[in-house]
Design an enzyme around this catalytic site. Structure first.
Site, mmCIF file in Angstrom:
data_model
loop_
_atom_site.group_PDB
_atom_site.id
_atom_site.type_symbol
_atom_site.label_atom_id
_atom_site.label_comp_id
_atom_site.label_asym_id
_atom_site.label_seq_id
_atom_site.Cartn_x
_atom_site.Cartn_y
_atom_site.Cartn_z
ATOM 1 N N GLN A 41 22.826 44.073 -0.853
ATOM 2 C CA GLN A 41 23.354 42.894 -0.169
ATOM 3 C C GLN A 41 22.272 41.980 0.401
ATOM 4 O O GLN A 41 22.534 40.815 0.671
ATOM 5 C CB GLN A 41 24.305 43.336 0.952
ATOM 6 N N HIS A 61 26.064 40.018 -13.686
ATOM 7 C CA HIS A 61 25.554 39.272 -14.840
ATOM 8 C C HIS A 61 26.527 39.269 -16.011
ATOM 9 O O HIS A 61 26.233 38.695 -17.055
ATOM 10 C CB HIS A 61 24.205 39.858 -15.288
ATOM 11 N N HIS A 144 24.238 53.221 -0.897
ATOM 12 C CA HIS A 144 25.191 52.193 -0.467
ATOM 13 C C HIS A 144 25.636 51.402 -1.709
ATOM 14 O O HIS A 144 25.326 50.228 -1.864
ATOM 15 C CB HIS A 144 24.561 51.295 0.599
ATOM 16 N N ASN A 188 27.411 55.851 1.938
ATOM 17 C CA ASN A 188 28.173 54.910 2.745
ATOM 18 C C ASN A 188 29.578 54.724 2.179
ATOM 19 O O ASN A 188 29.733 54.378 1.006
ATOM 20 C CB ASN A 188 27.485 53.541 2.767
ATOM 21 N N ASN A 329 32.735 53.792 10.264
ATOM 22 C CA ASN A 329 32.803 52.330 10.195
ATOM 23 C C ASN A 329 34.213 51.892 10.562
ATOM 24 O O ASN A 329 35.189 52.367 9.972
ATOM 25 C CB ASN A 329 32.511 51.829 8.776
ATOM 26 N N TYR A 331 36.552 48.326 11.237
ATOM 27 C CA TYR A 331 36.672 46.867 11.250
ATOM 28 C C TYR A 331 38.028 46.387 11.751
ATOM 29 O O TYR A 331 38.126 45.386 12.420
ATOM 30 C CB TYR A 331 36.453 46.298 9.835
ATOM 31 N N GLU A 397 29.144 50.884 11.506
ATOM 32 C CA GLU A 397 29.442 49.482 11.215
ATOM 33 C C GLU A 397 30.641 49.037 12.045
ATOM 34 O O GLU A 397 31.563 49.824 12.290
ATOM 35 C CB GLU A 397 29.794 49.256 9.731
HETATM 36 C C1 GBH Z 1 31.815 47.642 4.662
HETATM 37 O O1 GBH Z 1 32.973 47.794 3.902
HETATM 38 C C2 GBH Z 1 30.611 47.855 3.800
HETATM 39 O O2 GBH Z 1 29.961 49.070 4.104
HETATM 40 C C3 GBH Z 1 29.623 46.725 3.837
HETATM 41 O O3 GBH Z 1 28.753 46.830 2.749
HETATM 42 C C4 GBH Z 1 30.367 45.411 3.858
HETATM 43 O O4 GBH Z 1 29.507 44.319 3.737
HETATM 44 C C5 GBH Z 1 31.105 45.341 5.157
HETATM 45 O O5 GBH Z 1 31.915 46.452 5.351
HETATM 46 C C6 GBH Z 1 31.971 44.097 5.310
HETATM 47 O O6 GBH Z 1 32.980 44.084 4.361
HETATM 48 O O7 GBH Z 1 42.075 44.498 0.688
HETATM 49 O O8 GBH Z 1 41.775 45.085 -1.624
HETATM 50 O O9 GBH Z 1 40.420 43.332 -0.658
HETATM 51 C C7 GBH Z 1 34.171 47.567 4.589
HETATM 52 C C8 GBH Z 1 35.318 48.315 3.942
HETATM 53 C C9 GBH Z 1 35.888 46.833 2.150
HETATM 54 C C10 GBH Z 1 37.541 48.151 3.198
HETATM 55 C C11 GBH Z 1 36.938 45.863 1.668
HETATM 56 C C12 GBH Z 1 38.617 47.198 2.735
HETATM 57 C C13 GBH Z 1 39.242 45.488 1.231
HETATM 58 C C14 GBH Z 1 39.943 45.809 -0.023
HETATM 59 N N1 GBH Z 1 36.317 47.440 3.398
HETATM 60 N N2 GBH Z 1 38.232 46.517 1.525
HETATM 61 S S1 GBH Z 1 41.136 44.613 -0.450
#
Ligand code: GBH
Length: 516
Positions: A41, A61, A144, A188, A329, A331, A397
Site C-alpha cells: 500500500q 496490471h 499483509h 494480517n 483490527n 473499524y 488497526e
Molecule cells: C484493513 O482491512 C487492512 O488491513 C488494511 O490494509 C486496509 O487498508 C484498512 O483496513 C482499511 O480498509 O463490503 O465487500 O466491500 C479492513 C477490513 C476490508 C473488511 C474491506 C471489510 C469490505 C468488503 N475490511 N471489507 S465489502
C-alpha cells in the site's frame, strides 16, 4: 408486553450511548501508541532492485483492471525511496511504534527461500535501523496480502504446499531482522486473505470460489501461522526474546433484538468472522457453530463431506496456543439478525452463517463498508476477553476514510477521540490491551478502491511525482494524544497511576495459555 420491554431496553441503550462521556483519564505510560501501513500500500518500487512479482502486481496490471480507476501500487506513496521522510513524520507525531509489513517478493523474488534478494533485505534493514535510531519500536507484519505470484501459480493459499513455504519465509525474516524486531505479526487479517481473496474474490488474486477455496485457504493459513510460531519458539525465542502474534479483524456484531435467535445469530456471526481463526489458534479447533452449520448445509447440498476441512487430533495439539499476543483490527459495527434459511442451497461463507446483517441509518457514513460506531470497539474488547480469556491484545488497526483533498478532518479527530475513549474504558475494566495502532500514517493504495478512500493522518498528493505528504488537522490531535497520553486537552486530563502498574504487569507477563 414484549414490545414494551424492548422499547424500554432500546431507550436505555440510546440514553447510554447519547449520554456517553469521554473518558478523560490519562493512558498509562507503558501503553504503546503507534501508526500502521503495509508494504504494497505504500512502498511502490514494484519491480526495482530485483523485487519479484506478487499477486497485487499481477492483478493491477491485468486488463481489464479490477481496480477502481485502473489505479496501481507501482509507485504508491514511494516509501521505497521516501522511508526516511516517513520516519520523520512518525517521530514528529511522538508515537512509540510503527507497524509496517515486509514484502515477501522483495526479499524472496520467487517466493522460495533459496534465492535472497540482497537489495530488498537492505531496504528493510535500513528501514528498521531508521525506526530504532529515532527511538521507535518496529511492529512487523510478515504477510499483509502480497503473495509472490509464482506461489499463486501453484494454487496460492488454498494449496497446502504454502504452509512450508511460509515457514521458510518466516525463518528468513526472523534470521535477518530478529535482532532488531521484537514484535512479530505472522499474518494480517486472514479473513481477507481467504474470504475476500479466494471466496467473494474482491481482492487479489480475485478468485471467486464461494464456500470452497475460502475454507481450504483458512486451513492452510492457520497451519502456516502455527508453524511460524513454533519455529520462533523452538529456534529464535531464547536468543531474540521477541513475541509472535497474529492480527484478526472483525466488525462488532450487535444483535438486532433481544430475542434469543438474534443474540445467537450475532454470536454465530462473530464466530464465523473472528472465531474462524481465533478459535483454532486459542482453543485448537474451528468454532462449533461453523462445524455444525457448514456440516449440515454441505450434507443438504449433497457434498460427501463438510466443505469445512477437519483438523486431525495431532494438528489440533500443534496449533492450540500458538500465540504470544492477539492483534485485533476494528473499524465498524453491523446489526445482526437470524435468517431462518430453510432452503440452505447457497454455497458460500456468507450464506453458511445464516444471518442478516445491516447498519443503522443514523450511524455516520465513512465508506461503503464503514459506518462510525465507536462503542463497537469496547464491545469487541469485552467479547475477546470473555471468549478467549485474559490474553494480551494489541489493537493493530482502527481508523476511517475521508475523500478528496481537504485537510480539515474534524470527523477523523472525533472518530479517534471516541474510539480511544472506549479503549480507555476497556483498560479500566481490566482488559489487557498493550497498545493501539491507528490506520494509517498517510493516505495509501486502498486495494481494490485505489486511492479513492483516504485513511491517512497525512494527506498524500498522488498526482505529484514527489508524493508530497501534508499534515491534516488530525495530525495535531494524534500528536497530542501520543505525547500527553490524553484524548482531551491537558488541562482536563485526569491522572491515574494505578493503571500504570497494572499495565506494566500485563506487558511483562508473556503469553497466554495451554502450557506455552
Ligand atoms: C484493513 O482491512 C487492512 O488491513 C488494511 O490494509 C486496509 O487498508 C484498512 O483496513 C482499511 O480498509 O463490503 O465487500 O466491500 C479492513 C477490513 C476490508 C473488511 C474491506 C471489510 C469490505 C468488503 N475490511 N471489507 S465489502
Amino acid at each position: 408486553m414484549h414490545f414494551q420491554r424492548s422499547l424500554v431496553v432500546g431507550l436505555i441503550v440510546i440514553l447510554q450511548i447519547s449520554c456517553y462521556e469521554l473518558n478523560k483519564k490519562r493512558f498509562p505510560d507503558h501503553f504503546r501508541i503507534g501508526l500502521a501501513t503495509s508494504a504494497y500500500q505504500v512502498e511502490g518500487g514494484w519491480n526495482e532492485d530485483g523485487k519479484g512479482e506478487n499477486i497485487w502486481d499481477r492483478s493491477v496490471h491485468s486488463i481489464p483492471s479490477p481496480i477502481f480507476n485502473k489505479e496501481t501500487g507501482d509507485i504508491a506513496c514511494d516509501s521505497y525511496h521516501k522511508y526516511k521522510e516517513d520516519i520523520r513524520l512518525l517521530k514528529n507525531m511522538g508515537v512509540d511504534h510503527y507497524r509496517f509489513s515486509i514484502s515477501w517478493s522483495r526479499i524472496l523474488p520467487t517466493g522460495y527461500a533459496n534465492q535472497i534478494n540482497e537489495a530488498g533485505v537492505n531496504y528493510y534493514k535500513n528501514l528498521i535501523k531508521e525506526i530504532r535510531a529515532n527511538g521507535l519500536e518496529p511492529l512487523v507484519t510478515i504477510y499483509h496480502w502480497d503473495l509472490p505470484q509464482p506461489l499463486q501459480d501453484l494454487g496460492g493459499w488454498p494449496n497446502e504446499y504454502i504452509v512450508d513455504l511460509f515457514e521458510e519465509y518466516a525463518r528468513v525474516a526472523f534470521t535477518l531482522f530478529g535482532d532488531d524486531v521484537k514484535q512479530w505479526i505472522t499474518i494480517n487479517e486472514p479473513k481477507q486473505v481467504c474470504q475476500e481473496a479466494y471466496g467473494s474474490g474482491i481482492k487479489a488474486p480475485f478468485i471467486k470460489s464461494h464456500g470452497l477455496a475460502e475454507y481450504l485457504c483458512t486451513h492452510n493459513v492457520i497451519k502456516a501461522h502455527a508453524k511460524a510460531w513454533h519455529l520462533y519458539d523452538d529456534e529464535f525465542r531464547n536468543k531474540q526474546k521477541g513475541r509472535v502474534g497474529i492480527v484478526i479483524d472483525t466488525f462488532w456484531m450487535e444483535p438486532a433484538s433481544d430475542s434469543e435467535a438474534d443474540i445467537n445469530a450475532a454470536e454465530r456471526q462473530l464466530q464465523f468472522i473472528f472465531g474462524w481463526y481465533a478459535n483454532p489458534i486459542l482453543r485448537g479447533d474451528y468454532p462449533w457453530q461453523m462445524k455444525k452449520f457448514i456440516g449440515e448445509r454441505s450434507a443438504k447440498q449433497g457434498f460427501k463431506t463438510s466443505r469445512l476441512p477437519e483438523f486431525t487430533k495431532q494438528e489440533i495439539d500443534y496449533i492450540n496456543g500458538t500465540i504470544d499476543f492477539l492483534g485485533v483490527n476494528y473499524y465498524t459495527t453491523n446489526m445482526v439478525s437470524e435468517k431462518n434459511d430453510t432452503v440452505r442451497n447457497e454455497v458460500s461463507w456468507e450464506a453458511d452463517a445464516e444471518t442478516i446483517r445491516f447498519v443503522k441509518p443514523e450511524w455516520p457514513f465513512s465508506t461503503t463498508w464503514l459506518r462510525v460506531v465507536p462503542w463497537g470497539i469496547g464491545k469487541v474488547m469485552h467479547w475477546v476477553k470473555k471468549t478467549y480469556g485474559d490474553i494480551p491484545i494489541w489493537i493493530t488497526e482502527n481508523g476511517m476514510a475521508t475523500y478528496g483533498e481537504s485537510l480539515e478532518d474534524d470527523n477523523r479527530i472525533e472518530y479517534y477521540q471516541k474510539h480511544l475513549s472506549y479503549v480507555r474504558d476497556a483498560l479500566e475494566d481490566g482488559i489487557n490491551i498493550i497498545g493501539y495502532t491507528a490506520w494509517s500514517l498517510m493516505d495509501n493504495f486502498e486495494w481494490q478502491v485505489g486511492y479513492d478512500d483516504r485513511f491517512g493522518f497525512y494527506h498524500v498528493d498522488f498526482k505529484s511525482p514527489n508524493r508530497t505528504r501534508t499534515p491534516r488537522k488530525s495530525v495535531g490531535f494524534y500528536r497530542q494524544f501520543a505525547t500527553t497520553r490524553c484524548i482531551v486537552d491537558k488541562s482536563q486530563c485526569v491522572d491515574d497511576n494505578h493503571m500504570d502498574n497494572v499495565l506494566r504487569y500485563v506487558y511483562q507477563s508473556v503469553a497466554v495459555n495451554n502450557g506455552h
